[in-house]
Enzyme design. Structure first.
Site, short mmCIF file in Angstrom:
data_model
loop_
_atom_site.label_atom_id
_atom_site.label_comp_id
_atom_site.label_asym_id
_atom_site.label_seq_id
_atom_site.Cartn_x
_atom_site.Cartn_y
_atom_site.Cartn_z
N TYR A 145 66.10 43.79 47.31
CA TYR A 145 65.37 43.34 46.12
C TYR A 145 64.59 42.06 46.41
CZ TYR A 145 64.66 41.57 41.35
OH TYR A 145 64.11 41.07 40.19
N LYS A 149 60.45 41.62 46.39
CA LYS A 149 59.81 40.70 45.46
C LYS A 149 59.09 39.57 46.19
CE LYS A 149 60.85 42.65 41.55
NZ LYS A 149 59.79 43.22 40.68
#
Length: 237
Positions: A145, A149
């Site tokens: 994640y 990002k």
């Protein structure tokens, strides 16, 4: 489309935040196009992304369908709110699987949104991408994640640079929420302090005002949404 006050494309327009954005722009008499894996019945036009397609196929099909939908018109904003979350460190059994999923959900969609903007955004238009505050630093418990990002943050900065391929005077930003007040978050975190959650309507109105050229942050900003006691402030990173 000619009677609308503006035109916006919402990438991820069927999710919780995306649907709130579609609804908000529609109440302001804007033409709204939704790009997602499912249709949003409130949108004026829907482009359905096929999850089994690879990155290049998804981009090619989306751009081709947009050409038919827009029929030569340009849009005021391309807003990508697609994404998801998965945890896991380097020792997790699902580490590579989750990292691949995070890359597809956040990076694929953001890059395609940038490609859309290079083709169909007006001069001075807005492109907004979905960042995340934890990705400003190490994310050992959710490496895939954080990695995805962080790539979105870099893309945002690059799009704001000279010769990025976007139309002249475009604004490239990413929002970095902490916790959004979504139905799923309420379901899975029923005892959390919701006074620190950012309302979807606040974010949708933020996009609306930026799309109209109002209260815009500096180009390339990573906009941290800080909510305390039900009041949300913007911190530019």
């Amino acid at each position: 489309m000619s009677s609308s006050l503006g035109r916006v494309l919402i990438y991820g327009g069927k999710g919780a935040l995306g649907a709130a954005c579609v609804k908000h722009f529609k109440t302001q008499n804007w033409w709204v196009g939704c790009i997602d894996m499912k249709e949003n019945e409130q949108a004026d036009a829907n482009i359905v992304v096929q999850v089994e397609d690879d990155w290049l196929q998804q981009e090619s099909k989306v751009l081709s369908q947009l050409q038919s939908v827009l029929t030569g018109d340009k849009v005021d904003a391309v807003i990508c709110v697609a994404g998801g979350w998965a945890g896991g460190n380097a020792a997790s059994k699902e580490f590579v699987k989750n990292s691949d999923m995070m890359w597809k959900q956040s990076v694929w969609s953001s890059v395609i949104a940038a490609s859309i903007a290079s083709n169909y955004l007006k001069e001075g238009g807005l492109v907004s991408l979905p960042g995340a505050k934890p990705a400003l630093g190490p994310t050992p418990g959710m490496i895939g994640y954080g990695m995805a990002k962080a790539a979105v943050h870099q893309l945002t900065k690059s799009l704001a640079g000279e010769n990025s391929g976007l139309p002249a005077n475009s604004l490239s930003v990413a929002i970095l929420p902490v916790t959004l007040d979504t139905p799923m978050n309420r379901k899975w975190m029923p005892d959390a302090d919701k006074s620190t959650w950012t309302p979807l309507e606040f974010v949708a109105d933020l996009f609306y005002r930026w799309s109209k050229g109002e209260d815009r942050p500096p180009n390339g900003s990573l906009v941290h949404l800080v909510t305390k006691n039900n009041v949300t402030d913007l911190v530019f990173v």
